[in-house]
Scaffold this active site. Structure first.
Site, PDB file in Angstrom:
ATOM      1  N   TRP A   9       1.562   4.038   1.308  1.00  0.00           N
ATOM      2  CA  TRP A   9       2.033   4.925   2.372  1.00  0.00           C
ATOM      3  C   TRP A   9       3.314   4.449   3.046  1.00  0.00           C
ATOM      4  CZ3 TRP A   9       0.087   9.531   2.398  1.00  0.00           C
ATOM      5  CH2 TRP A   9      -1.220   9.738   1.963  1.00  0.00           C
ATOM      6  N   TYR A  33       0.863  -1.171   0.000  1.00  0.00           N
ATOM      7  CA  TYR A  33       0.000   0.000   0.000  1.00  0.00           C
ATOM      8  C   TYR A  33       0.901   1.222   0.000  1.00  0.00           C
ATOM      9  CZ  TYR A  33      -4.696   1.924   0.387  1.00  0.00           C
ATOM     10  OH  TYR A  33      -5.885   2.542   0.120  1.00  0.00           O
TER      11      TYR A  33
END
Length: 788
Positions: A127, A125
């Site tokens: 981030w 993901y």
């Protein structure tokens, strides 16, 4: 902001740095140094409103939750690959790097040769890191493409899963809508009224992928308000818009924004206040939609009285708001949060229709600012030169899933589902390889996700800390924290590009993802192809050259890499604030049509209508949610983003833990709801429904609507008895309560924002928080496996 210091919790101390070194994060640029046994951080000197999340770094750098050496789950070592319900409950065995990578290399080879690259899910993901090179998502996908021959990928995001599929059908390019449209500068100078459905919470706009040099949102709203701009905040939570906006708060029932917007349009139409010329020239399908709004197609006019019964907002408030919008430079904002719920496509679509009915789309500071305030790089200008970017290579595997359907895929291999007008089939996944991200934070119905992770042969996780995802892995490979490596930091929507200098030595035996993948690629015969013969520093210089060359071609200062690396940052040129695609379309609809099937704004979409999905018809529609308060679960839970961390990152940091109550995440509820249940401020409460239960501290406040309770996401999942089917999370993770269903058959987006629960005061013996404690580590067999 005061500087923050913390002493290490480990004997592996970083070297002393007397100078503050530049660095960056998704929360903002900052500088840091290690001196006299303490880490000090301070925000960027030019940031007018710095984000305090950087204060998590000092306490996190040497925290006991860090992973010090490679670990392999005991059950996998003893029984080999295969489904195993002991994941998340088992002991771990420490191995040397060589032993762990030899075992993993052999398993990767087995999976690839026996089942094919299409049996590997490359989970990640975005981030994971603010660095342009040490971005875990780019690293794992590059490795799987080059060394494994591809992987099954995910598409879309948990934040915008519904809108990113819908918007191309009705408005065109999603990135154009959110990144080159209405800016904060336009709001400060031109907007006369801003209606923010779901608010524009600063806790969200303080964060951006890559970096932020200046947090400008609070100041822009304050300047607009001082100039006379009126802000209207439609949300069950007062804090979703800052005080500086001076907003009128319209407290609405969560999940009913579509009905409210329909009633606003009904008032505009019935009183002749809509912009008929704009609708005729720039849109298609208005006449079909108008018949629906007026009740000609279903016998129910979508008037203010109808909406009042659904939304909890009075009919007088609705009609008054519609009249205020007419004749002004009006901006309609719909937050990401509204589409993270059942039928999440509808408020996004309806917001565009409301803006079109007002005739404001394409005007400076007016029209439709979808998700403005949801993230820091929305509402800003793009850079005019390319950013350093690591190539992920080519993925020859065509299969993919919408990211919010991970558990469905693992539980139903070969099962079918609908997505964007097509029937697709879930692949048969044998290995999950996860680097960057914590699905046991951001996925819904965590107890269901636990069952899903038990189905595959092997789970591999790179992590810096013992998250629940790491605890559910078979191979846990310790990764460095951003402060322990060098990189280049920057965002395509922020002008500052900085060298990211390492401040600390790696914790224990932690390695960079790049080093881990390079050694694994060697075991698969692909080291040279993966590394291209470059060290980390050589990669940084190689990636920087693209940006330097573009600057030189524009006759702008283009320092060499050595000069850039020795400095504190480089200011990049930005594109003009020209309103992007929607402004160009308004100025010249025939010459610069939108990239939609009709070239116009699609109020009615023939394409979507042709899919014949009952949960997403051909125009915006009020669809009653399946999840609604009832006798057993009378409260609506809002599971929104936290203030003191990004998602679950560094939940063990000082800023995050300092905001907890008795070690638990804090829920907020209205005084009337608390009194009815015998709950007082500061109590520990139990939130529960048919899917699970969690504990939380509680704050009583009238800044939340009656019948609503709010508990932010991100507290690390901490089951009191992991042997149970649905154990109690004692730390306060709301995703043990949320439903794992898609927004609709169109987008299959995440619906984790809202669910229904009951709440009671917890009077039992309070279980300890163990989320940050390492799992049981077995020394038995270590020498045997290390010798292999």
């Amino acid at each position: 902001m005061t500087e923050v210091a913390a002493k290490p919790a480990s004997d592996s101390a970083p070297a002393t740095n007397t100078r503050f070194l530049p660095h960056t994060s998704h929360w903002g640029f900052f500088s840091a140094r290690w001196q006299d046994g303490e880490l000090e951080v301070r925000p960027h000197s030019d940031d007018p409103d710095p984000n305090r999340i950087i204060e998590n770094f000092p306490g996190a750098l040497r925290h006991r939750a860090r992973i010090a050496q490679p670990m392999v789950r005991r059950g996998w070592l003893e029984r080999g690959p295969g489904p195993d319900v002991r994941r998340g409950r088992d002991e771990f065995v420490p191995l040397s790097w060589n032993a762990a990578l030899d075992l993993l290399g052999a398993e990767l080879t087995r999976v690839r040769d026996r089942h094919g690259a299409g049996s590997v899910f490359g989970g990640s993901y975005g981030w994971s890191s603010a660095g342009r090179f040490h971005h875990a998502q780019s690293q794992v996908h590059r490795f799987l493409n080059i060394a494994m021959g591809g992987y099954v990928r995910s598409v879309n995001t948990y934040s915008s899963g519904a809108s990113s599929v819908l918007v191309p059908h009705i408005l065109g390019d999603y990135e154009e809508l959110v990144k080159r449209n209405v800016t904060w500068e336009q709001i400060a100078e031109h907007s006369e009224i801003v209606v923010a459905f779901g608010g524009m919470a600063l806790k969200n706009s303080m964060v951006a992928g890559g970096s932020i040099s200046k947090h400008i949102e609070r100041g822009a709203m304050a300047r607009a308000h001082a100039r006379g701009c009126q802000f209207v905040h439609v949300s069950p939570l007062r804090a979703d818009l800052p005080e500086e906006a001076g907003a009128q708060w319209i407290s609405s029932i969560p999940g009913t924004d579509t009905a409210l917007m329909l009633a606003l349009v009904h008032t505009l139409v019935s009183e002749g206040l809509h912009d008929r010329n704009f609708l005729d020239r720039y849109t298609v399908g208005w006449s079909i939609f108008e018949r629906y709004v007026l009740g000609e197609t279903d016998g129910q006019p979508k008037n203010a009285a109808w909406a009042a019964a659904i939304t909890g907002v009075t009919a007088d408030t609705i009609t008054a708001l519609a009249r205020r919008l007419h004749g002004r430079r009006a901006l309609i904002v719909v937050s990401h949060s509204l589409q993270r719920a059942e039928h999440g496509e509808q408020p996004v679509w309806m917001g565009a229709v409301l803006a079109a009915a007002l005739g404001q789309i394409g005007l400076p500071g007016g029209g439709y600012g979808y998700a403005l305030g949801a993230i820091a790089y929305y509402g800003r200008r793009n850079n005019a030169v390319p950013m350093p970017t690591l190539s992920q290579g080519r993925n020859p595997i065509p299969e993919f899933i919408p990211v919010a359907r991970i558990a469905d895929m693992l539980l139903n291999p070969g099962g079918s589902y609908r997505y964007n007008g097509k029937t697709k089939t879930y692949p048969d996944i044998r290995m999950v390889y996860w680097a960057g991200g914590n699905p046991f934070h951001h996925h819904q119905d965590i107890n269901r996700l636990r069952r899903a992770f038990a189905q595959v042969d092997t789970v591999v996780v790179h992590e810096l800390g013992w998250t629940a995802t790491a605890r559910h892995a078979d191979f846990v490979l310790p990764a460095t924290m951003t402060l322990e490596r060098e990189d280049i930091g920057g965002s395509s929507n922020d002008p500052l590009l900085v060298p990211m200098h390492p401040v600390a030595t790696p914790y224990g035996e932690a390695r960079d993802d790049y080093a881990i993948f390079a050694d694994l690629a060697e075991r698969l015969g692909a080291r040279e192809a993966f590394t291209e013969g470059r060290t980390v520093r050589q990669w940084l210089e190689h990636l920087y050259e693209r940006t330097r060359k573009a600057l030189a071609e524009m006759d702008l200062p283009a320092p060499s890499f050595d000069a850039f690396w020795a400095g504190d940052g480089l200011i990049l040129p930005q594109q003009p604030d020209d309103g992007g695609q929607l402004r160009h379309f308004r100025d010249n609809p025939e010459g610069q049509p939108l990239p939609t099937p009709s070239g116009k704004i699609e109020i009615f979409s023939e394409t979507i209508a042709s899919f014949q999905e009952p949960d997403c018809p051909g125009h915006p529609t009020w669809l009653t949610p399946v999840t609604a308060p009832g006798p057993s679960t009378p409260l609506i839970l809002v599971a929104n983003q936290p203030t003191t961390r990004l998602h679950s990152q560094l939940d063990f940091g000082g800023h995050s833990t300092g905001a907890k109550h008795r070690g638990r995440e804090v829920a907020r509820m209205h005084p009337d709801d608390a009194v009815a249940r015998g709950i007082a401020d500061g109590d520990i409460i139990r939130l529960f429904n048919a899917r699970g239960a969690c504990l939380a501290g509680v704050r009583i406040t009238d800044n939340i609507r009656r019948g609503v309770i709010q508990l932010p996401t991100g507290a690390w999942y901490d089951p009191v008895d992991p042997e149970e089917e649905a154990p109690l999370c004692v730390h306060g993770n709301p995703n043990v309560l949320t439903r794992d269903v898609g927004t609709s058959a169109l987008a299959q987006g995440c619906t984790g924002q809202l669910t229904t629960v009951e709440v009671e005061r917890f009077d039992g013996n309070l279980p300890p928080i163990q989320a940050y404690d390492p799992p049981v580590v077995s020394k038995a067999g270590e020498s045997e496996h290390s010798a292999k």
